[in-house]
Design an enzyme around this catalytic site. Structure first.
Site, mmCIF file in Angstrom:
data_model
loop_
_atom_site.group_PDB
_atom_site.id
_atom_site.type_symbol
_atom_site.label_atom_id
_atom_site.label_comp_id
_atom_site.label_asym_id
_atom_site.label_seq_id
_atom_site.Cartn_x
_atom_site.Cartn_y
_atom_site.Cartn_z
ATOM 1 N N CYS A 102 -5.006 12.510 12.176
ATOM 2 C CA CYS A 102 -5.814 11.287 12.224
ATOM 3 C C CYS A 102 -5.632 10.691 13.608
ATOM 4 O O CYS A 102 -4.961 11.281 14.466
ATOM 5 C CB CYS A 102 -5.410 10.315 11.126
ATOM 6 S SG CYS A 102 -3.898 9.429 11.495
ATOM 7 N N LYS B 80 0.849 -1.212 0.000
ATOM 8 C CA LYS B 80 0.000 0.000 0.000
ATOM 9 C C LYS B 80 0.878 1.255 0.000
ATOM 10 O O LYS B 80 0.673 2.187 -0.776
ATOM 11 C CB LYS B 80 -0.904 0.030 1.219
ATOM 12 C CG LYS B 80 -1.587 1.387 1.458
ATOM 13 C CD LYS B 80 -2.457 1.388 2.671
ATOM 14 C CE LYS B 80 -1.766 1.678 3.942
ATOM 15 N NZ LYS B 80 -1.452 3.088 4.218
ATOM 16 N N ASN B 81 1.876 1.270 0.875
ATOM 17 C CA ASN B 81 2.668 2.490 1.058
ATOM 18 C C ASN B 81 3.708 2.707 -0.032
ATOM 19 O O ASN B 81 4.463 3.671 0.010
ATOM 20 C CB ASN B 81 3.300 2.490 2.453
ATOM 21 C CG ASN B 81 2.223 2.644 3.510
ATOM 22 O OD1 ASN B 81 1.080 2.975 3.196
ATOM 23 N ND2 ASN B 81 2.576 2.379 4.747
ATOM 24 N N ARG C 97 0.013 14.919 12.511
ATOM 25 C CA ARG C 97 0.557 14.674 11.161
ATOM 26 C C ARG C 97 0.606 15.929 10.296
ATOM 27 O O ARG C 97 -0.005 15.976 9.225
ATOM 28 C CB ARG C 97 -0.206 13.553 10.487
ATOM 29 C CG ARG C 97 -0.209 12.275 11.334
ATOM 30 C CD ARG C 97 -0.890 11.131 10.674
ATOM 31 N NE ARG C 97 -0.054 10.509 9.659
ATOM 32 C CZ ARG C 97 -0.409 9.396 8.995
ATOM 33 N NH1 ARG C 97 -1.566 8.823 9.258
ATOM 34 N NH2 ARG C 97 0.368 8.869 8.086
ATOM 35 N N VAL D 237 7.647 7.523 16.705
ATOM 36 C CA VAL D 237 7.355 8.149 15.411
ATOM 37 C C VAL D 237 6.047 8.954 15.455
ATOM 38 O O VAL D 237 5.988 10.067 14.938
ATOM 39 C CB VAL D 237 7.316 7.097 14.291
ATOM 40 C CG1 VAL D 237 6.960 7.734 12.943
ATOM 41 C CG2 VAL D 237 8.652 6.369 14.197
ATOM 42 N N ARG E 105 -8.911 -0.582 4.465
ATOM 43 C CA ARG E 105 -8.142 0.448 3.774
ATOM 44 C C ARG E 105 -6.754 -0.068 3.369
ATOM 45 O O ARG E 105 -6.186 0.354 2.381
ATOM 46 C CB ARG E 105 -7.910 1.651 4.704
ATOM 47 C CG ARG E 105 -9.052 2.619 4.884
ATOM 48 C CD ARG E 105 -8.527 3.882 5.560
ATOM 49 N NE ARG E 105 -7.213 4.213 5.032
ATOM 50 C CZ ARG E 105 -6.155 4.513 5.797
ATOM 51 N NH1 ARG E 105 -6.277 4.524 7.110
ATOM 52 N NH2 ARG E 105 -5.001 4.785 5.245
ATOM 53 N N ASP F 191 4.432 0.830 12.058
ATOM 54 C CA ASP F 191 3.238 0.157 11.524
ATOM 55 C C ASP F 191 3.125 -1.294 11.980
ATOM 56 O O ASP F 191 2.139 -1.961 11.657
ATOM 57 C CB ASP F 191 3.232 0.226 9.991
ATOM 58 C CG ASP F 191 3.071 1.650 9.479
ATOM 59 O OD1 ASP F 191 3.314 1.876 8.286
ATOM 60 O OD2 ASP F 191 2.727 2.533 10.297
HETATM 61 C C1 EPZ Z 1 3.948 7.022 6.086
HETATM 62 O O1 EPZ Z 1 3.154 8.076 6.623
HETATM 63 C C2 EPZ Z 1 3.030 5.798 6.016
HETATM 64 N N1 EPZ Z 1 1.897 6.099 5.169
HETATM 65 C C3 EPZ Z 1 2.541 5.452 7.423
HETATM 66 O O2 EPZ Z 1 1.790 4.242 7.345
HETATM 67 C C4 EPZ Z 1 3.740 5.186 8.305
HETATM 68 O O3 EPZ Z 1 3.302 4.987 9.625
HETATM 69 C C5 EPZ Z 1 4.690 6.395 8.288
HETATM 70 O O4 EPZ Z 1 5.065 6.715 6.943
HETATM 71 C C6 EPZ Z 1 5.962 6.145 9.077
HETATM 72 O O5 EPZ Z 1 6.613 5.015 8.644
HETATM 73 C C7 EPZ Z 1 2.051 6.012 3.822
HETATM 74 O O6 EPZ Z 1 3.123 5.735 3.296
HETATM 75 C C8 EPZ Z 1 0.852 6.296 2.978
HETATM 76 P P1 EPZ Z 1 5.953 10.522 8.094
HETATM 77 P P2 EPZ Z 1 3.675 9.604 6.598
HETATM 78 O O7 EPZ Z 1 5.828 11.730 7.265
HETATM 79 O O8 EPZ Z 1 4.372 9.849 5.319
HETATM 80 C C9 EPZ Z 1 5.931 13.891 11.505
HETATM 81 C C10 EPZ Z 1 -0.012 2.758 7.712
HETATM 82 O O9 EPZ Z 1 -0.434 2.218 8.740
HETATM 83 N N2 EPZ Z 1 5.937 14.857 10.390
HETATM 84 O O10 EPZ Z 1 7.189 9.740 8.021
HETATM 85 O O11 EPZ Z 1 2.540 10.468 6.972
HETATM 86 C C11 EPZ Z 1 4.594 13.153 11.600
HETATM 87 O O12 EPZ Z 1 3.627 13.898 12.287
HETATM 88 C C12 EPZ Z 1 0.402 4.242 7.742
HETATM 89 O O13 EPZ Z 1 0.127 2.184 6.617
HETATM 90 C C13 EPZ Z 1 6.015 16.206 10.672
HETATM 91 O O14 EPZ Z 1 6.100 16.609 11.830
HETATM 92 O O15 EPZ Z 1 4.723 9.549 7.812
HETATM 93 C C14 EPZ Z 1 4.978 11.879 12.292
HETATM 94 O O16 EPZ Z 1 4.970 12.064 13.658
HETATM 95 C C15 EPZ Z 1 0.115 4.898 9.041
HETATM 96 N N3 EPZ Z 1 5.995 17.085 9.627
HETATM 97 C C16 EPZ Z 1 6.382 11.632 11.767
HETATM 98 O O17 EPZ Z 1 6.876 12.861 11.257
HETATM 99 C C17 EPZ Z 1 5.910 16.669 8.310
HETATM 100 O O18 EPZ Z 1 5.878 17.502 7.400
HETATM 101 C C18 EPZ Z 1 6.455 10.573 10.673
HETATM 102 O O19 EPZ Z 1 5.635 10.934 9.606
HETATM 103 C C19 EPZ Z 1 5.826 15.295 8.052
HETATM 104 C C20 EPZ Z 1 5.834 14.399 9.110
#
Ligand code: EPZ
Length: 420
Positions: A118, A22-23, A123, A329, A399, A307
């Site tokens: 969410c 998915k990701n 996020r 995270v 999802r 995850d």
């Molecule tokens: C991706 O989300 C995945 N989703 C998530 O999987 C996964 O948990 C996550 O990466 C971490 O591995 C998809 O790929 C669609 P991040 P993403 O940006 O890109 C903070 C699942 O269950 N952050 O690495 O949203 C954020 O708030 C899902 O399949 C900022 O502060 O994750 C978080 O605490 C859930 N500012 C941390 O970084 C930003 O601009 C990691 O977020 C971006 C992120």
């Protein structure tokens, strides 16, 4: 509303085939907008999120042919596409924000409703926007939307405050068509980032270093057609690995990449579970062991994946001894704890630490999915719990897991989907 009825199952036995990730497929589908031709994507999982992304791409002006029988999608993107993503679709899926980079690069302007938080955290997308700004875009943040615009994106040096997966993906797709060289440091190293870079390079992009903490991109003026097979889903794989352990079963997990699951394999072995693997298969033997407690700290890749945190917590609820699970995270990813406690688990939370005292057994209860991986964890707990576990709000699970019930039933799990 549909729900799952899960009964304590005999040890799960047999083989399961892993679907595409998915990701990986979601950012790849968004990146197809960059192409001025046709993108054929294979090993596409049948998921709610994939359908939403298809609708989003259509609303922007692409034509999308969905062929789930062959797990294939063909995306054709015209030269001129819309620059705005509709809020009714963006509100359904956070990953919609991944169209920002491609649209900014392709049309010079993008406007999306603010994705909002969410269940697992606020996020924000500040790191995405900082990256676009470094490439020369002007950022306008409204109360409920954000806009980025630039007549021309210019390559730049960018250092990410945190190796965010989404920010890395959005900045890569924007920089692929920027003028000149971009060097992005402290980027995410997840396998899904490497898969996205491989997809873009097949379209003619010049991206080096994906999978390391520094990515170098030489911008090109155009990207063309390509064919790409998406990598297997490492989180789906990890979920079935825990299913074998928690039911004391033996499962051969096929069409996966063990290399992507090193921290999960290591932690299962620390719990006393036998894990064997070759290039594309993982065999998990849970029948000969009593689960031992262990400590987990989630980290960006190649650390232990956030995850997989809820699923592992479900396993540790019946382990011998006390385990500590630290979530670093996301700031709010313990929503499943209250539900596991309804099933008789002994868990105490202190900030981003949870302390799990193993119990001899769990009992069935009425529980609710709060997010995708929390939902999967409750089903795993239900497979080991006495009596019936009724899992509601299962749309969260659908999802991100394709053919979830069918795959589990084929392994001998007693799980049924019923409409309420
Ligand atoms: C991706 O989300 C995945 N989703 C998530 O999987 C996964 O948990 C996550 O990466 C971490 O591995 C998809 O790929 C669609 P991040 P993403 O940006 O890109 C903070 C699942 O269950 N952050 O690495 O949203 C954020 O708030 C899902 O399949 C900022 O502060 O994750 C978080 O605490 C859930 N500012 C941390 O970084 C930003 O601009 C990691 O977020 C971006 C992120």
């Amino acid at each position: 509303m549909a729900k799952f009825l899960v009964q304590k199952s005999d040890p799960l036995y047999g083989e399961v085939d892993i679907s595409g990730a998915k990701n990986a497929v979601l950012p790849i589908m968004a990146a197809a907008l960059l192409s001025s031709g046709s993108c054929e994507i294979m090993a596409v999982p049948t998921l709610r999120d994939v359908t939403v992304m298809c609708d989003l791409l259509r609303s922007i002006g692409a034509t999308v042919h969905e062929d789930y029988e062959n797990n294939k999608i063909i995306i054709n993107t015209p030269k001129n596409v819309a620059s705005e993503a509709p809020s009714e679709l963006v509100s359904k899926m956070r990953a919609s924000a991944l169209v920002m980079g491609p649209l900014l690069a392709k049309t010079g302007m993008v406007r999306v409703p603010l994705p909002g938080g969410c269940a697992i955290g606020k996020r924000p997308i500040d790191l995405h926007l900082k990256g676009f700004q470094a490439l020369g875009a002007e950022i306008i943040e409204g109360s409920d939307y954000v806009e980025a615009k630039a007549d021309k994106l210019i390559g730049a040096n960018i250092y990410l405050d945190f190796p965010s997966v989404g920010a890395t993906e959005n900045i890569i797709t924007a920089a692929a068509l920027a003028e000149g060289i971009s060097v992005i440091e402290n980027v995410a190293k997840e396998p899904e980032i490497v898969d996205l870079a491989n997809f873009l390079n097949k379209m003619g992009a010049k991206i080096k270093g994906a999978g390391t903490d520094t990515i170098k991109i030489e911008g090109v003026s155009e990207l063309s057609d390509c064919k790409h097979t998406v990598i297997p889903d490492r989180i789906e794989t990890g979920t079935f690995m825990v299913a074998a352990a928690i039911t004391k079963g033996n499962i051969l997990i096929k069409n996966t990449l063990p290399n992507h699951l090193k921290p999960v394999i290591a932690k299962l072995r620390e719990c006393g579970v036998t894990v064997e693997f070759d290039e594309e298969n993982i065999l998990v033997k849970g029948d000969m062991c009593k689960i031992q407690s262990t400590d987990i700290k989630t980290l960006p890749y190649p650390g232990f994946p956030t995850d997989m945190q809820p699923q592992f917590m479900a396993l540790l609820t019946i382990a011998n001894g006390t385990s500590i699970v630290k979530e670093t995270v996301f700031e709010n990813r313990f929503m499943h704890v209250a539900e596991l406690i309804k099933m008789g688990a002994d868990i105490k939370i202190d900030g981003n630490n949870s302390f799990i005292e193993g119990v001899s057994h769990l009992k069935g209860a009425k529980v609710k999915c709060t997010d995708l991986r929390a939902g999967a964890a409750l089903v795993l707990a239900g497979l080991a719990a006495e009596g019936i576990t009724e899992v509601s709000e299962i749309y969260h699970i659908e999802r991100g897991y394709s053919d979830f019930v069918e795959k589990f039933r084929k392994l001998g799990a007693d799980i049924r989907k019923i409409d309420d």
